[in-house]
Design a protein around this motif. Structure first.
Motif, mmCIF file in Angstrom:
data_model
loop_
_atom_site.group_PDB
_atom_site.id
_atom_site.type_symbol
_atom_site.label_atom_id
_atom_site.label_comp_id
_atom_site.label_asym_id
_atom_site.label_seq_id
_atom_site.Cartn_x
_atom_site.Cartn_y
_atom_site.Cartn_z
ATOM 1 N N ILE A 184 4.630 7.549 2.996
ATOM 2 C CA ILE A 184 3.758 6.389 3.221
ATOM 3 C C ILE A 184 2.365 6.687 2.663
ATOM 4 C CG2 ILE A 184 2.650 4.981 5.003
ATOM 5 C CD1 ILE A 184 5.137 5.476 6.746
ATOM 6 N N GLY A 185 1.914 5.838 1.729
ATOM 7 C CA GLY A 185 0.602 6.047 1.110
ATOM 8 C C GLY A 185 0.624 7.042 -0.025
ATOM 9 N N GLY A 186 1.822 7.375 -0.518
ATOM 10 C CA GLY A 186 1.934 8.372 -1.573
ATOM 11 C C GLY A 186 1.699 7.804 -2.965
ATOM 12 N N ILE A 187 1.926 8.653 -3.956
ATOM 13 C CA ILE A 187 1.669 8.303 -5.352
ATOM 14 C C ILE A 187 2.441 7.046 -5.756
ATOM 15 C CG2 ILE A 187 2.034 9.089 -7.734
ATOM 16 C CD1 ILE A 187 1.578 11.993 -6.564
ATOM 17 N N ARG A 188 3.680 6.928 -5.273
ATOM 18 C CA ARG A 188 4.509 5.769 -5.646
ATOM 19 C C ARG A 188 3.861 4.460 -5.213
ATOM 20 N NH1 ARG A 188 10.678 5.108 -3.592
ATOM 21 N NH2 ARG A 188 9.658 5.372 -1.581
ATOM 22 N N GLU A 189 3.153 4.454 -4.094
ATOM 23 C CA GLU A 189 2.524 3.214 -3.631
ATOM 24 C C GLU A 189 1.358 2.824 -4.532
ATOM 25 O OE1 GLU A 189 1.755 3.033 0.557
ATOM 26 O OE2 GLU A 189 3.851 3.402 1.084
ATOM 27 N N VAL A 190 0.613 3.797 -5.059
ATOM 28 C CA VAL A 190 -0.443 3.475 -6.030
ATOM 29 C C VAL A 190 0.188 2.857 -7.271
ATOM 30 C CG1 VAL A 190 -2.369 4.361 -7.385
ATOM 31 C CG2 VAL A 190 -1.809 5.440 -5.208
ATOM 32 N N GLU A 191 1.283 3.470 -7.739
ATOM 33 C CA GLU A 191 1.970 2.948 -8.919
ATOM 34 C C GLU A 191 2.455 1.523 -8.677
ATOM 35 O OE1 GLU A 191 3.698 7.307 -10.381
ATOM 36 O OE2 GLU A 191 4.972 5.947 -9.229
ATOM 37 N N PHE A 192 2.954 1.258 -7.487
ATOM 38 C CA PHE A 192 3.452 -0.077 -7.179
ATOM 39 C C PHE A 192 2.309 -1.096 -7.196
ATOM 40 C CE2 PHE A 192 4.508 -3.587 -4.360
ATOM 41 C CZ PHE A 192 5.774 -3.945 -4.811
ATOM 42 N N ILE A 193 1.166 -0.734 -6.626
ATOM 43 C CA ILE A 193 0.016 -1.643 -6.609
ATOM 44 C C ILE A 193 -0.358 -2.039 -8.035
ATOM 45 C CG2 ILE A 193 -2.462 -1.804 -6.107
ATOM 46 C CD1 ILE A 193 -1.900 0.151 -3.722
ATOM 47 N N VAL A 194 -0.513 -1.044 -8.892
ATOM 48 C CA VAL A 194 -0.981 -1.302 -10.255
ATOM 49 C C VAL A 194 0.080 -2.049 -11.064
ATOM 50 C CG1 VAL A 194 -1.738 -0.229 -12.410
ATOM 51 C CG2 VAL A 194 -2.522 0.688 -10.210
ATOM 52 N N GLN A 195 1.337 -1.601 -11.002
ATOM 53 C CA GLN A 195 2.378 -2.214 -11.823
ATOM 54 C C GLN A 195 2.703 -3.641 -11.364
ATOM 55 O OE1 GLN A 195 4.571 1.934 -12.036
ATOM 56 N NE2 GLN A 195 5.746 0.441 -13.196
ATOM 57 N N THR A 196 2.576 -3.885 -10.076
ATOM 58 C CA THR A 196 2.793 -5.245 -9.572
ATOM 59 C C THR A 196 1.761 -6.197 -10.175
ATOM 60 O OG1 THR A 196 3.790 -4.537 -7.495
ATOM 61 C CG2 THR A 196 2.725 -6.679 -7.499
ATOM 62 N N LEU A 197 0.513 -5.795 -10.153
ATOM 63 C CA LEU A 197 -0.547 -6.653 -10.687
ATOM 64 C C LEU A 197 -0.433 -6.783 -12.207
ATOM 65 C CD1 LEU A 197 -3.466 -5.421 -8.391
ATOM 66 C CD2 LEU A 197 -2.201 -7.572 -8.234
ATOM 67 N N GLN A 198 0.034 -5.719 -12.861
ATOM 68 C CA GLN A 198 0.272 -5.813 -14.302
ATOM 69 C C GLN A 198 1.367 -6.832 -14.599
ATOM 70 O OE1 GLN A 198 0.781 -1.397 -15.083
ATOM 71 N NE2 GLN A 198 -0.097 -2.034 -17.038
ATOM 72 N N LEU A 199 2.445 -6.788 -13.829
ATOM 73 C CA LEU A 199 3.578 -7.669 -14.087
ATOM 74 C C LEU A 199 3.199 -9.130 -13.866
ATOM 75 C CD1 LEU A 199 6.448 -7.029 -14.996
ATOM 76 C CD2 LEU A 199 7.184 -7.188 -12.616
ATOM 77 N N ILE A 200 2.414 -9.390 -12.827
ATOM 78 C CA ILE A 200 2.052 -10.765 -12.489
ATOM 79 C C ILE A 200 1.024 -11.329 -13.461
ATOM 80 C CG2 ILE A 200 0.967 -12.214 -10.722
ATOM 81 C CD1 ILE A 200 2.187 -10.345 -8.617
ATOM 82 N N ARG A 201 0.052 -10.521 -13.848
ATOM 83 C CA ARG A 201 -1.087 -11.042 -14.614
ATOM 84 C C ARG A 201 -1.177 -10.525 -16.047
ATOM 85 N NH1 ARG A 201 -4.780 -13.586 -11.286
ATOM 86 N NH2 ARG A 201 -4.377 -13.387 -9.054
ATOM 87 N N GLY A 202 -0.319 -9.564 -16.401
ATOM 88 C CA GLY A 202 -0.433 -8.938 -17.723
ATOM 89 C C GLY A 202 -0.228 -9.880 -18.885
ATOM 90 N N GLY A 203 0.566 -10.937 -18.691
ATOM 91 C CA GLY A 203 0.801 -11.878 -19.783
ATOM 92 C C GLY A 203 -0.451 -12.608 -20.202
ATOM 93 N N ARG A 204 -1.359 -12.827 -19.238
ATOM 94 C CA ARG A 204 -2.602 -13.551 -19.531
ATOM 95 C C ARG A 204 -3.741 -12.615 -19.939
ATOM 96 N NH1 ARG A 204 -2.945 -18.582 -16.771
ATOM 97 N NH2 ARG A 204 -5.121 -18.658 -17.440
ATOM 98 N N ILE A 205 -3.587 -11.332 -19.629
ATOM 99 C CA ILE A 205 -4.674 -10.383 -19.884
ATOM 100 C C ILE A 205 -4.127 -9.250 -20.747
ATOM 101 C CG2 ILE A 205 -6.411 -8.874 -18.837
ATOM 102 C CD1 ILE A 205 -6.048 -10.517 -16.240
ATOM 103 N N PRO A 206 -4.231 -9.349 -22.078
ATOM 104 C CA PRO A 206 -3.645 -8.341 -22.974
ATOM 105 C C PRO A 206 -4.110 -6.912 -22.670
ATOM 106 C CG PRO A 206 -4.322 -10.277 -24.218
ATOM 107 C CD PRO A 206 -4.832 -10.475 -22.817
#
Length: 939
Positions: free
Chosen positions: A317-339
């Motif tokens: 809980i709160g490990g490296i994987r959770e940081v990766e999930f936070i960043v990759q989730t936001l990339q997946l949702i908004r990355g198409g609009r923000i190159p």
């Protein structure tokens, strides 16, 4: 602390005694002692490569060597395999030790180290690739592109390797792809591009993965490729594009965020990047991905509850994987609009999140700080002995070495720093795509009153206005008994607090559903299994939808209540009701399983077996929930249970094959893409009529004609390989773990039964059925079908089945054999009148009618043997004029009614069909039986 110091001092003295340091000055010796204190791996490498001692004892020389080797790859040209493998491994070990030494001596920060570790991977992978390409081209020629230039095999690095932030001692996830099909040119022999690049991929994996006297370069994981382990090792661009456009899943988009071409050529690599981008990123804010991301988040939380990885700085809980999930989730949702967000580097993407105000500058600064702390600890931890671990050690020596690597002296202080960082990360993780669910606080006053009260049940019962006095007293007495039981068990203060909040919610839901005391009894049966596991109490309190589903399912099915009590981990499945009742497809079961297995290290057999069992139970729970709620009709329930079993059998065979080939090599004439083995399903699985708790009747066939040895170091006879393969499959299925058995497997329907070979040659199988099989074995073949295997082997089985079923038979003799077998079964099961399966006019009678019609008339009507399920056989019998349309419809309806009764008995105490309708169904079956058998009518 004193113990750690003493242990480390003793260890260091032992290590230093292995080196001749007389030529070094005091400062150099102190530096080496500092490095050896922190890393057994550095000491071991310097023993193997003593020429490095001078540079590791002098910081400027160390940094110079580190920088030089960060851009100069190992030189492998013209080397034989043994020398090339040695060069790769020695280079990798030396360079990783330089990076680790610079960390320990605090000559650079962790961000530089992460880049350098990834550079080592890039250089070694590319060197191995160029060497393997050259070796193969000499023998097979060179694949050329449309411009006549050598065509590359492009290597996609995934995960942290793709992001340029690789772990110190890490697996590497790779995907291989090539631009186009064709044939190689100018070699001693020629072959198709697919074949050339497959050989190239295999040679590259061996160069990196194989363990030699110098160790290994990287453990290579190819499971992220299209179709996973069951797919081809390499795919053309066109095939890859088709896969991702037609079958690509959200989790594959998530994984592809980190993809990076490791050997870019500026032409084909650019084409590949353009090809993949539309699949990964959408041109709009991609809220369509949110539901699947939410499920991924639930899976992470679910694993934390089940595995209790408290000291794991990556997966806890709160490990490296959770940081990766936070960043990759936001990339997946908004990355198409923000190159600017379309990049594999986590740290670079974090900066963009702040620049675009998606996260605040403070949030990004804290995430970056905590992520880098955890990565620094991870690097030091893995550098101790070059082992892939993220779990903080309990051993005193390992704790002392980790402290030495980080330049610290106090273990509690380090533990406190890590705990605080992980707590901050988890707070951010909980906010990402949060569903905002709050427990329903309405009308829970009554529940609080009853839970806290010391009054007698008779006095409180009147408060429960949906129950009569007797029922009310029974319910309250159950609660009071449960409370007393909890007081005798080790339920901590936090657990008691959650119970005090949960019970009032539970009573409110019982009132909403007008539930009887028996429902509370079932729910409390589940609670008794989780009262000492606060994570599950918290799950039910924070996810009121899950609690509501628990009450609903316990109200509808005693079997489900017992199942949930036996395996509380299944409570995770109740969090999202929409997902729970969602009707899956056959491919969904395969894809979900593949996704779940990818989360497990391929060498962790115990966890692989546990994951398979947990997956089966979770999917079976979903099927049962959809069944009792009416979402799935009876015929579809069996379809889903069958699809689930097929997906699991395929995964188990793939897993067994992987383990067997790693140990023994490949059998003669086989490859990973064409294994030369097939699985034949008989009985309920073969007839697409599987029920809850059904075992699997399986027969395994192969087409190996050679007794040559397998290709591995521990070679065995190739035919013996297939026998061991089946034994391995049975072991994986039937071994009892904490989550029970996967499936009970019955192999007695193979030729010669228990005395026959577990794995039989397809020709021998056909000969047995033709020359030696009894009538009942031909009856069983009616319900048989191939569910796994190479296309040619499955086609061969279908031909055998067709030949056996369509041969002419003497009807009188056939009637006697079928009747005798039915009587024998009835005596064995001593069928009671209410048994829907074995009683007169029951399921067995109806199945025997179908089998008789297939065996008796397929010589004249080929349509009879086309299918293995009773419903379509009965339809074919009507079409052939063997039954009237009315009889066919009556038998189909009777079959569905009788099977439905069987399902409902399993799910007890769900409502059974009225007894008179069951009796009518049996009567109709009995009438047809008499027409066919007792009257001896030749239709």
């Amino acid at each position: 602390m004193i113990e750690q110091s003493v242990v480390l001092s003793s260890y260091l003295k032992q290590i230093l005694s292995r080196f001749d340091l007389t030529a070094l000055n005091a400062d150099a010796c102190r530096q080496l002692a500092r490095l050896f204190s922190a890393s057994s791996f550095i000491a071991r490498t310097l023993q193997q490569q003593p020429q490095l001692l001078a540079e590791f004892s002098d910081s400027p020389a160390l940094i110079a060597a580190l920088q030089l080797n960060s851009s100069v790859p190992p030189q492998l040209e013209q080397l034989e395999e043994h020398d090339a493998f040695a060069q790769l491994r020695q280079y990798r070990n030396a360079q990783l030790c330089r990076i680790l030494a610079a960390d320990i001596l605090q000559l650079q920060d962790i961000t530089a180290s992460l880049i350098q570790v990834s550079q080592v991977a890039d250089l070694t992978i590319n060197a191995a690739y160029q060497w393997a390409y050259q070796q193969l081209s000499e023998q097979w020629g060179t694949p050329l592109d449309q411009d006549g230039k050598p065509m590359p095999l492009l290597i996609l690095g995934m995960g942290k390797l793709g992001g340029g932030e690789l772990n110190f001692s890490s697996d590497i996830d790779l995907i291989f792809t090539y631009p186009a099909n064709g044939e190689t040119q100018a070699g001693r022999r020629s072959c198709e591009h697919q074949q050339f690049f497959t050989k190239l991929g295999q040679k590259l994996i061996a160069a990196l993965h194989q363990v030699t006297a110098d160790g290994f370069v990287y453990r290579v994981d190819m499971r992220l490729r299209p179709f996973g382990d069951s797919g081809p090792l390499v795919l053309s661009f066109a095939a890859m594009e088709d896969y991702y456009q037609e079958q690509g899943r959200e989790w594959e988009r998530y994984a592809m965020l980190k993809a990076r071409v490791l050997n870019p050529d500026g032409v084909h690599s650019t084409e590949l990047t353009k090809l993949l981008r539309p699949f990964i990123y959408r041109r709009y804010i991609d809220f369509s991905a949110i539901e699947s991301l939410r499920r991924m988040k639930q899976q992470i939380e679910q694993e934390n509850r089940r595995l209790n990885r408290r000291d794991n700085i990556k997966l806890g809980i709160g490990g490296i994987r959770e940081v990766e999930f936070i960043v990759q989730t936001l990339q997946l949702i908004r990355g198409g609009r923000i190159p600017a967000m379309q990049q594999p580097s986590l740290l670079s993407a974090l900066t963009v999140l702040a620049d675009e105000s998606i996260l605040t500058a403070e949030q990004v600064a804290l995430l970056r700080q905590d992520y880098l702390l955890l990565r620094r600890v991870e690097q030091a931890l893995q550098g101790i002995d070059d082992k892939q671990t993220q779990t903080l050690p309990q051993d005193s020596l390992l704790q002392a070495q980790l402290l030495a690597s980080l330049g610290m002296s106090d273990w509690p202080q380090l533990q406190q720093q890590i705990d605080k960082a992980m707590a901050r990360v988890h707070q951010q993780f909980k906010l990402v795509i949060d569903n905002g669910e709050e427990p329903d606080q309405q009308e829970i006053t009554l529940g609080k009153l009853i839970w806290d009260s010391e009054q007698a049940s008779a006095e409180l019962a009147a408060q429960l206005d949906w129950l009569n006095q007797q029922q009310g007293e029974e319910l309250i007495e159950q609660l009071q008994q449960f409370k007393q039981d909890c007081q005798k068990r080790s339920v901590g203060p936090r657990g008691r607090d959650f119970l005090a909040k949960l019970i009032p919610l539970l009573l409110h839901m019982l009132q909403q559903q007008q539930a009887l005391p028996s429902v509370l009894s079932r729910v409390l049966g589940v609670f008794r299994q989780i009262v000492t596991r606060t994570a599950y109490l918290e799950l039910l309190f924070e996810n009121t939808a899950a609690l509501q589903q628990l009450v609903l399912l316990c109200n509808q099915s005693g079997w489900l209540a017992e199942h949930l009590a036996r395996y509380p981990m299944l409570l995770d499945e109740l969090i999202d009701p929409a997902q729970l009742y969602q009707v899956a497809t056959a491919s969904d079961y395969r894809d979900r399983l593949r996704q779940q297995m990818l989360r497990v290290p391929s060498d962790d057999l115990e966890l692989l077996m546990e994951t398979l069992r947990q997956y089966k139970q979770a999917q079976q729970l979903r099927i049962a929930a959809a069944d009792i709620s009416g979402v799935l009709p009876l015929m579809k329930v069996s379809d889903h249970l069958t699809w689930l079993a097929e997906a699991i059998v395929a995964q188990v065979v793939e897993l067994a094959w992987q383990q067997m080939t790693e140990r023994y090599g490949l059998p003669a004439g086989a490859s990973n893409d064409n294994k030369g083995v097939a699985v034949i399903a008989y009985g309920k699985l073969g007839g697409l009529e599987l029920g809850y708790g059904s075992d699997l009747d399986l027969v395994f066939v192969h087409n190996c004609d050679s007794q040559a040895a397998t290709t591995g170091d521990k070679a065995i006879d190739s035919k013996q390989f297939y026998l061991k393969l089946v034994q391995r499959v049975l072991h994986l299925c039937t071994t009892r773990t904490n989550s029970g058995v996967l499936y009970d497997i019955d192999t007695r329907l193979r030729p010669s039964g228990n005395s026959g070979l577990l794995a039989i040659h397809i020709e021998t199988y056909g000969q047995y059925l033709q020359q030696e099989a009894w009538t009942w074995e031909h009856q069983a073949l009616v319900r048989a079908r191939a569910i796994y295997g190479s296309a040619d082997l499955m086609q061969h089985f279908n031909l055998i089945r067709q030949q056996i079923l369509s041969q002419p038979r003497q009807l009188g003799s056939l009637q006697q054999d079928v009747t005798a077998m039915r009587d024998k079964l009835r005596q064995h099961h001593s069928g009671m009148a209410d048994d829907p399966k074995h009683s007169v006019g029951g399921i067995v009678d109806l199945e025997f009618i179908s089998q008789y019609l297939v065996l008796g008339y397929s010589a004249r009507h080929a349509s009879l043997y086309q299918y293995s399920d009773n419903i379509r056989i009965l339809e074919a019998a009507a079409a052939a004029g063997l039954l009237s349309s009315e009889q066919s419809v009556q038998l189909q309806q009777a079959y569905q009614l009788l099977r439905g009764a069987g399902h409902r008995q399993t799910l007890a105490p769900a409502t059974l069909p009225p007894d008179d309708s069951l009796q009518q169904a049996k009567w109709q079956v009995e009438q047809v039986w008499r027409q066919l058998f007792d009257g001896g009518t030749d239709l």
